[in-house]
Each structure stands twice: as C-alpha cells, then as structure tokens.
Design a protein around this motif. Structure first.
Motif, mmCIF file in Angstrom:
data_model
loop_
_atom_site.group_PDB
_atom_site.id
_atom_site.type_symbol
_atom_site.label_atom_id
_atom_site.label_comp_id
_atom_site.label_asym_id
_atom_site.label_seq_id
_atom_site.Cartn_x
_atom_site.Cartn_y
_atom_site.Cartn_z
ATOM 1 N N ALA A 108 0.833 -1.209 0.000
ATOM 2 C CA ALA A 108 0.000 0.000 0.000
ATOM 3 C C ALA A 108 0.864 1.255 0.000
ATOM 4 C CB ALA A 108 -0.924 -0.005 1.211
ATOM 5 N N THR A 109 1.994 1.189 0.680
ATOM 6 C CA THR A 109 2.913 2.331 0.720
ATOM 7 C C THR A 109 3.482 2.609 -0.669
ATOM 8 O OG1 THR A 109 3.474 1.835 3.018
ATOM 9 C CG2 THR A 109 5.005 3.239 1.807
ATOM 10 N N GLU A 110 3.798 1.541 -1.396
ATOM 11 C CA GLU A 110 4.308 1.704 -2.765
ATOM 12 C C GLU A 110 3.219 2.289 -3.664
ATOM 13 O OE1 GLU A 110 6.536 1.784 -6.154
ATOM 14 O OE2 GLU A 110 7.177 1.602 -4.062
ATOM 15 N N LEU A 111 1.970 1.799 -3.520
ATOM 16 C CA LEU A 111 0.863 2.356 -4.298
ATOM 17 C C LEU A 111 0.658 3.829 -3.943
ATOM 18 C CD1 LEU A 111 -1.591 2.076 -6.198
ATOM 19 C CD2 LEU A 111 -2.916 1.310 -4.210
ATOM 20 N N SER A 112 0.757 4.150 -2.655
ATOM 21 C CA SER A 112 0.606 5.534 -2.198
ATOM 22 C C SER A 112 1.642 6.441 -2.852
ATOM 23 C CB SER A 112 0.737 5.599 -0.672
ATOM 24 O OG SER A 112 0.889 6.914 -0.229
ATOM 25 N N ARG A 113 2.869 5.957 -2.958
ATOM 26 C CA ARG A 113 3.932 6.753 -3.580
ATOM 27 C C ARG A 113 3.570 7.098 -5.023
ATOM 28 N NH1 ARG A 113 7.890 6.056 -6.847
ATOM 29 N NH2 ARG A 113 7.535 3.817 -7.057
ATOM 30 N N ARG A 114 2.984 6.133 -5.741
ATOM 31 C CA ARG A 114 2.585 6.380 -7.130
ATOM 32 C C ARG A 114 1.357 7.292 -7.217
ATOM 33 N NH1 ARG A 114 3.350 0.680 -7.490
ATOM 34 N NH2 ARG A 114 1.111 0.363 -7.821
ATOM 35 N N GLU A 115 0.532 7.306 -6.163
ATOM 36 C CA GLU A 115 -0.700 8.106 -6.169
ATOM 37 C C GLU A 115 -0.491 9.507 -5.599
ATOM 38 O OE1 GLU A 115 -4.037 7.032 -6.961
ATOM 39 O OE2 GLU A 115 -3.191 5.258 -7.902
ATOM 40 N N GLY A 116 0.735 9.860 -5.278
ATOM 41 C CA GLY A 116 1.002 11.211 -4.795
ATOM 42 C C GLY A 116 1.488 11.295 -3.367
ATOM 43 N N GLY A 117 1.390 10.183 -2.624
ATOM 44 C CA GLY A 117 1.952 10.140 -1.282
ATOM 45 C C GLY A 117 0.957 10.451 -0.180
ATOM 46 N N HIS A 118 1.009 9.670 0.902
ATOM 47 C CA HIS A 118 0.176 9.864 2.074
ATOM 48 C C HIS A 118 1.032 9.652 3.322
ATOM 49 C CE1 HIS A 118 -2.444 8.398 -1.190
ATOM 50 N NE2 HIS A 118 -3.368 9.194 -0.677
ATOM 51 N N ALA A 119 0.565 10.173 4.444
ATOM 52 C CA ALA A 119 1.204 9.874 5.727
ATOM 53 C C ALA A 119 0.586 8.568 6.231
ATOM 54 C CB ALA A 119 0.955 11.004 6.714
ATOM 55 N N ILE A 120 1.380 7.492 6.230
ATOM 56 C CA ILE A 120 0.864 6.182 6.634
ATOM 57 C C ILE A 120 1.428 5.813 8.002
ATOM 58 C CG2 ILE A 120 0.816 3.722 6.078
ATOM 59 C CD1 ILE A 120 0.797 4.469 3.139
ATOM 60 N N ASP A 121 0.529 5.625 8.960
ATOM 61 C CA ASP A 121 0.893 5.267 10.331
ATOM 62 C C ASP A 121 0.409 3.843 10.583
ATOM 63 O OD1 ASP A 121 1.471 5.113 13.019
ATOM 64 O OD2 ASP A 121 -0.238 6.351 13.652
ATOM 65 N N ALA A 122 1.329 2.878 10.580
ATOM 66 C CA ALA A 122 0.967 1.469 10.753
ATOM 67 C C ALA A 122 1.455 0.962 12.108
ATOM 68 C CB ALA A 122 1.563 0.634 9.624
ATOM 69 N N ARG A 123 0.544 0.438 12.893
ATOM 70 C CA ARG A 123 0.879 -0.128 14.201
ATOM 71 C C ARG A 123 0.456 -1.592 14.212
ATOM 72 N NH1 ARG A 123 -0.290 5.018 18.237
ATOM 73 N NH2 ARG A 123 0.574 6.562 16.795
ATOM 74 N N ILE A 124 1.420 -2.450 13.928
ATOM 75 C CA ILE A 124 1.157 -3.883 13.773
ATOM 76 C C ILE A 124 1.750 -4.634 14.965
ATOM 77 C CG2 ILE A 124 1.363 -5.878 12.253
ATOM 78 C CD1 ILE A 124 -0.113 -3.497 10.970
ATOM 79 N N GLU A 125 0.890 -5.268 15.741
ATOM 80 C CA GLU A 125 1.367 -6.058 16.882
ATOM 81 C C GLU A 125 1.959 -7.370 16.374
ATOM 82 O OE1 GLU A 125 -0.644 -8.350 20.685
ATOM 83 O OE2 GLU A 125 -1.473 -6.411 20.074
ATOM 84 N N SER A 126 3.132 -7.713 16.850
ATOM 85 C CA SER A 126 3.826 -8.929 16.382
ATOM 86 C C SER A 126 3.223 -10.180 17.022
ATOM 87 C CB SER A 126 5.312 -8.852 16.732
ATOM 88 O OG SER A 126 5.918 -7.765 16.074
ATOM 89 N N GLY A 127 3.359 -11.278 16.289
ATOM 90 C CA GLY A 127 3.045 -12.589 16.850
ATOM 91 C C GLY A 127 1.581 -12.938 16.949
ATOM 92 N N VAL A 128 0.695 -12.169 16.305
ATOM 93 C CA VAL A 128 -0.736 -12.482 16.367
ATOM 94 C C VAL A 128 -1.088 -13.348 15.154
ATOM 95 C CG1 VAL A 128 -3.071 -11.559 16.536
ATOM 96 C CG2 VAL A 128 -1.159 -10.280 17.518
ATOM 97 N N ARG A 129 -1.520 -14.579 15.433
ATOM 98 C CA ARG A 129 -1.828 -15.533 14.360
ATOM 99 C C ARG A 129 -3.309 -15.902 14.390
ATOM 100 N NH1 ARG A 129 2.693 -18.519 12.473
ATOM 101 N NH2 ARG A 129 4.629 -17.733 13.351
ATOM 102 N N ILE A 130 -3.823 -16.294 13.243
ATOM 103 C CA ILE A 130 -5.169 -16.868 13.208
ATOM 104 C C ILE A 130 -5.137 -18.094 12.292
ATOM 105 C CG2 ILE A 130 -6.241 -14.603 13.543
ATOM 106 C CD1 ILE A 130 -7.239 -14.758 10.675
ATOM 107 N N VAL A 131 -6.132 -18.957 12.435
ATOM 108 C CA VAL A 131 -6.238 -20.131 11.569
ATOM 109 C C VAL A 131 -7.028 -19.737 10.329
ATOM 110 C CG1 VAL A 131 -7.197 -22.457 11.342
ATOM 111 C CG2 VAL A 131 -6.089 -21.755 13.477
ATOM 112 N N GLY A 132 -6.474 -20.029 9.158
ATOM 113 C CA GLY A 132 -7.180 -19.652 7.941
ATOM 114 C C GLY A 132 -6.369 -19.911 6.695
#
Length: 204
Positions: free
Chosen positions: A91-115
């Motif tokens: 999404a960050t790469e797409l944002s760069r091509r679309e003119g740029g956005h401030a992207i704030d990503a807060r991803i907690e590590s180690g969270v898994r789901i079955v799927g």
C-alpha cells in the motif's frame, strides 16, 4: 446457487481469451513501437484487458469463498502480523505512485489466526487499496492489527472522502458503487468489499 455457478463458470471460461488478448496486445505494442499512432489505442486495449482480467480473478475468488467451508475446519496457522506488514508495504508503494500519504501502521507482532493466507491477503489488501485510492494525496492513513478481547482486530482509518451512511447497508454488495465514475477512474472492480465480507465470514 444457479446464479453463483453461472458466474463462476463464465468467469473461468473468460480467462483463456483474456490471456490470448493480453499476449497479442503485448506483441503488437512491440511491433508498433516505431509508430506513435498505435500507441494510444493499444494502451487503451491493454488497460481494459487488464481491468477485465482483474474482474474475472475477483469473481473467481468470490465464487471460491462462497462455496468454501469454515476456515477453522481446514485452515492453517497464518502469521497475520507478517501478512499485514507485507500488505502495508504494498500500500505504501501504491501511495507513492498516487502522490503520497502519511501512513501510520501499528502492527502487533506474533498475532496468528487459523485460515487461508491468500484469502486473508485479499481482504487486507482491498481495505488498504481503498484507503489509498480514495484519500487525496497528502492525507493520512492509520492502520492497526492487534489482539483484542474479541480475538483480533484489523483497522484502517483515513482522511479520505468518506462514505455517506445511507450507502452502508449495500456497501459489500458485488458491483455496488457509490460513485461509478470515480470508482472506475481509481481502477476498482466493484468487488473488493464483497471479497472482504466473504473472507471475514469464512474466517469468523
């Protein structure tokens, strides 16, 4: 059921002619590279063929999701933290091509789901692509993935154009568009949020 079967079968049959068209257009572009008069029409053909291919692939994924069993019965543990980071990078790469956005990503590590990783990737990616494409350049996109009391939560918030509440009940219907012209200009197929809904239903 008949309608779903028809859409799935028709989509499957369209794959081969679209692949032939795409390959032929690529060959024509190489042969016509010396003639600028051919550049525009071949460019149009190429973009529309790519768009049709995206629609077909999305319809096939939807058909698969609608027929599928509960993911907890046959799925595997998925590192959704890592998957979310990969989707944010795209999404960050797409944002760069679309003119740029401030992207704030807060991803907690180690969270898994079955799927199923491909179906989960489609759900996350569609939400992020929408945020980028419907937020003007310079806007802010906030993304979070974390464990919660209900299990886990993936959230996307942006400073884009927003959605009038009257559209919310129909938002996940296939091909439902709030602004048809804008959606087409943004390269959407009208199937993204339907894929999100069915993927989430399958993964409870």
């Amino acid at each position: 059921q008949l309608q779903r079967d028809f859409v799935a079968n028709a989509s499957h049959e369209l794959r081969t002619p679209l692949t032939v068209l795409s390959g032929s257009i690529e060959q024509l572009r190489m042969q016509a590279s010396e003639d600028p008069a051919w550049a525009r029409p071949l460019g149009w053909m190429e973009r529309q063929t790519e768009r049709m291919t995206r629609i077909v692939e999305d319809l096939l994924l939807l058909a698969r999701l609608e027929r599928a069993r509960d993911a907890s019965e046959a799925g595997e543990p998925v590192d959704l933290s890592g998957l979310a980071r990969a989707c944010v990078d795209e999404a960050t790469e797409l944002s760069r091509r679309e003119g740029g956005h401030a992207i704030d990503a807060r991803i907690e590590s180690g969270v898994r789901i079955v799927g199923f990783v491909d179906e989960l990737r489609a759900a996350l990616a569609n939400l992020l692509v929408n945020a980028v494409r419907y937020t003007p350049a310079g806007g802010t996109i906030r993304i979070s993935w974390h464990a919660s009391a209900q299990g886990a939560e993936f959230a996307v918030q942006d400073t884009g154009i927003g959605i009038d509440p009257k559209h919310l009940p129909r938002l996940t219907e296939r091909f439902y568009r709030i602004d048809r012209g804008r959606s087409r200009d943004a390269g959407g197929t009208g199937l993204g949020l339907a894929i999100v809904k069915h993927s989430l239903n399958r993964h409870q």
